[in-house]
Design a protein around this motif. Structure first.
Motif, mmCIF file in Angstrom:
data_model
loop_
_atom_site.group_PDB
_atom_site.id
_atom_site.type_symbol
_atom_site.label_atom_id
_atom_site.label_comp_id
_atom_site.label_asym_id
_atom_site.label_seq_id
_atom_site.Cartn_x
_atom_site.Cartn_y
_atom_site.Cartn_z
ATOM 1 N N TYR A 1 0.865 -1.182 0.000
ATOM 2 C CA TYR A 1 0.000 0.000 0.000
ATOM 3 C C TYR A 1 0.903 1.233 0.000
ATOM 4 C CZ TYR A 1 -3.519 3.416 0.891
ATOM 5 O OH TYR A 1 -4.336 4.519 0.753
ATOM 6 N N ALA B 1 -11.806 0.775 -5.950
ATOM 7 C CA ALA B 1 -12.023 0.099 -4.661
ATOM 8 C C ALA B 1 -13.457 -0.420 -4.570
ATOM 9 C CB ALA B 1 -11.742 1.069 -3.529
ATOM 10 N N THR C 1 -15.001 -1.883 -1.886
ATOM 11 C CA THR C 1 -15.612 -2.095 -0.576
ATOM 12 C C THR C 1 -16.132 -0.836 0.115
ATOM 13 O OG1 THR C 1 -13.368 -2.066 0.272
ATOM 14 C CG2 THR C 1 -14.378 -4.222 0.022
ATOM 15 N N TYR C 2 -15.891 0.329 -0.452
ATOM 16 C CA TYR C 2 -16.425 1.542 0.178
ATOM 17 C C TYR C 2 -16.945 2.492 -0.890
ATOM 18 C CZ TYR C 2 -11.531 2.836 -0.692
ATOM 19 O OH TYR C 2 -10.305 3.035 -1.256
ATOM 20 N N PHE D 1 -3.066 3.411 6.015
ATOM 21 C CA PHE D 1 -3.175 1.957 6.115
ATOM 22 C C PHE D 1 -4.000 1.569 7.356
ATOM 23 C CE2 PHE D 1 -1.990 -2.385 6.893
ATOM 24 C CZ PHE D 1 -1.789 -2.913 5.631
ATOM 25 N N TRP E 1 -7.772 2.248 6.748
ATOM 26 C CA TRP E 1 -8.454 1.262 5.895
ATOM 27 C C TRP E 1 -8.539 -0.100 6.587
ATOM 28 C CZ3 TRP E 1 -11.247 3.821 2.962
ATOM 29 C CH2 TRP E 1 -10.801 4.883 2.179
ATOM 30 N N HIS F 1 -12.133 -1.938 7.309
ATOM 31 C CA HIS F 1 -12.512 -3.232 6.737
ATOM 32 C C HIS F 1 -12.602 -4.348 7.774
ATOM 33 C CE1 HIS F 1 -11.174 -1.142 3.057
ATOM 34 N NE2 HIS F 1 -12.101 -1.860 2.484
ATOM 35 N N SER G 1 -2.392 -7.931 7.607
ATOM 36 C CA SER G 1 -2.262 -6.465 7.618
ATOM 37 C C SER G 1 -0.874 -6.060 8.112
ATOM 38 C CB SER G 1 -3.310 -5.832 8.536
ATOM 39 O OG SER G 1 -4.590 -6.159 8.098
ATOM 40 N N THR H 1 -4.993 -6.538 1.234
ATOM 41 C CA THR H 1 -5.451 -6.956 2.559
ATOM 42 C C THR H 1 -6.971 -6.856 2.635
ATOM 43 O OG1 THR H 1 -3.539 -5.659 3.240
ATOM 44 C CG2 THR H 1 -4.850 -6.628 4.987
ATOM 45 N N TRP H 2 -7.549 -5.946 1.896
ATOM 46 C CA TRP H 2 -8.961 -5.598 2.098
ATOM 47 C C TRP H 2 -9.901 -6.211 1.075
ATOM 48 C CZ3 TRP H 2 -5.615 -0.992 1.624
ATOM 49 C CH2 TRP H 2 -4.948 -0.744 2.819
ATOM 50 N N TRP H 3 -9.449 -6.536 -0.093
ATOM 51 C CA TRP H 3 -10.308 -7.191 -1.087
ATOM 52 C C TRP H 3 -9.446 -8.000 -2.044
ATOM 53 C CZ3 TRP H 3 -9.987 -1.736 -1.083
ATOM 54 C CH2 TRP H 3 -9.203 -1.194 -2.095
#
Lengths: 177, 283
Positions: A36, A69, A71-72, A115, A118, A122, A136, B125-127
């Motif tokens: 990231y 993205a 998820t949001y 980081f 997020w 999540h 993570s 990490t998230w998707w």
């Protein structure tokens, strides 16, 4: 009216950084690792540009990353990047923000905050919280290492592009080639 | 001293106003803005994929003649085998159709397999998702199941002009109806286990309390066909262990997904043929 268009050059350089970041992630996927580098893309704009020019750059980078993205809602990243921009901008007068070591430290801090945000955002979706936190942590460590390695090159690239486009910074940067 | 404008005096207030304006902006404008960015990103992703293809091509060009001849002979053997299997499948399909007509059963939906190259893998990490080099132009539809030789890959999350995004089976957002091979009870599958350097996993919910994993082999977990997206019988993974739930009278199991899931280079998108023959009352 603000006629500072240096954010356009910085945005183009951010797209170059984004392209390499995605390619590295593509090759890291089989190992279940990812980088990231969102913080790296906006650090130069926050530390070296005037407030609104840098803010436009951060918001645009946020929008660019938001679009892909899943998820949001679209716009969340714009808000997060802009808020972080304002937060760090208010602190930049208090630190020697124009030396490369401080810029790298700032990039590491900004990336860590993004980081962390997020990861917390999540967390409720996860079915394996322990595995999620482990993943993570590993991703954060490799991302921070990557930033430490490439930050000086990336900031020099941004500075060189500004010089090439005849839009240099107000004071000469120590990172100029 | 020059007078400062509102922008300079109150940056947080300006950001707050900008955020409110953004919230009140009609959804169609946001969607247009987002789609435009994705279409702008598409060429760079495709270019990277084409460069990788060229690299592969030149790597193959350097292979020796003997290696190529050996590969060719292996391929001819495999071709003959698959031709025989194809004939056998055709015969079985005809038989199924005969039985369906005889007992007036609803026929299985038929699918067209659109083969697509993977442009970019994005397993953060998230998707977890991937971008494929086929889109609206090629008849890909949102929600279509995506498969490969190892079973289910995921489903199409978003379709763009020449690319599509596939939500992977290992993504926490993906839920589907599944069952253990040999059992008829439908269960709930959810993706989500992505530890570094480990095979991706998922979770199988609502397993009866009296069920135990056979000692000799880990049972296959397959799709049930319920929910209308994934047809019945596609492999999801293998059930590896069970854990009693503290809140319900069921067990939850860990499903080990195919380890090739994050290395796939080509997938097949299943597009339902709307004009496939449907049984009528007269039949």
């Amino acid at each position: 009216m603000n006629k500072d268009y240096r954010w356009t050059v910085l945005f183009l350089s951010s797209l170059v950084g984004w392209f390499f970041w995605r390619e590295i992630n593509h090759f890291l996927t089989p190992y279940h690792l990812s980088l990231y580098l969102g913080g790296l893309l906006i650090t130069f704009g926050i530390l070296r540009l005037p407030l609104y020019s840098g803010l436009i750059h951060s918001a645009l980078v946020g929008a660019w990353l938001d679009a892909a993205a899943p998820t949001y809602p679209f716009g969340t990243g714009i808000l997060v990047f802009s808020l972080l921009h304002l937060l760090v901008f208010t602190l930049r007068q208090k630190i020697p923000h124009d030396t490369s070591a401080w810029m790298i430290l700032a990039a590491l801090l900004i990336n860590f905050l993004l980081f962390l945000f997020w990861t917390v955002y999540h967390y409720p979706l996860q079915i394996d919280p322990q595995g999620y936190l482990w993943r993570s942590l590993v991703d954060l460590i490799i991302s921070q290492i990557a930033i430490t390695i490439v930050a000086v090159w990336f900031f020099s690239l941004q500075n060189s592009l500004l010089h090439l486009c005849r839009m240099p910074l107000d004071e000469d940067s120590p990172l100029s080639p | 001293m020059p007078r400062k404008s509102l922008f300079q005096r109150r940056p947080l207030l300006v950001l707050g106003i900008a955020f409110l304006v953004w919230l009140l902006l009609p959804g169609i404008i946001k969607t247009f803005f987002r789609s435009s960015i994705i279409e702008l990103q598409a060429p760079s992703r495709q270019a990277a994929s084409v460069v990788r293809d060229v690299q592969d091509y030149w790597a193959l060009r350097t292979a020796g003649r003997n290696t190529l001849l050996r590969e060719l002979s292996d391929l001819s053997r495999q071709n003959s085998y698959y031709q025989l299997r194809s004939q056998r499948i055709s015969l079985l399909e005809e038989e199924i159709k005969r039985w369906e007509q005889l007992y007036n059963l609803p026929s299985h939906p038929e699918y067209h397999f659109e083969i697509a190259r993977v442009v970019q893998r994005d397993s953060t990490t998230w998707w977890q998702e991937m971008t494929i080099r086929k889109g609206r132009q090629h008849g890909i539809r949102e929600g279509a199941p995506v498969v490969f030789a190892g079973g289910v890959v995921g489903r199409i999350r978003e379709v763009h002009l020449a690319t599509s995004t596939v939500e992977l089976l290992s993504s926490p957002g993906l839920r589907l109806s599944a069952r253990i091979s040999g059992k008829s009870r439908p269960l709930g599958f959810q993706g989500g286990g992505n530890r570094p350097f480990h095979t991706p996993t998922g979770k199988l919910d609502f397993i009866p309390i009296n069920y135990q994993i056979p000692e000799e082999t880990e049972p296959l977990v397959i799709t049930t066909g319920l929910g209308g997206i994934f047809p019945e019988g596609l492999v999801i993974g293998r059930l590896t262990n069970l854990k009693e739930s503290e809140e319900t009278l069921f067990q939850a199991g860990q499903v080990r997904l195919d380890q090739r899931l994050n290395q796939i280079r080509e997938v097949a998108v299943m597009i339902a043929l709307e004009d496939s023959p449907q049984p009528t009352d007269e039949e």
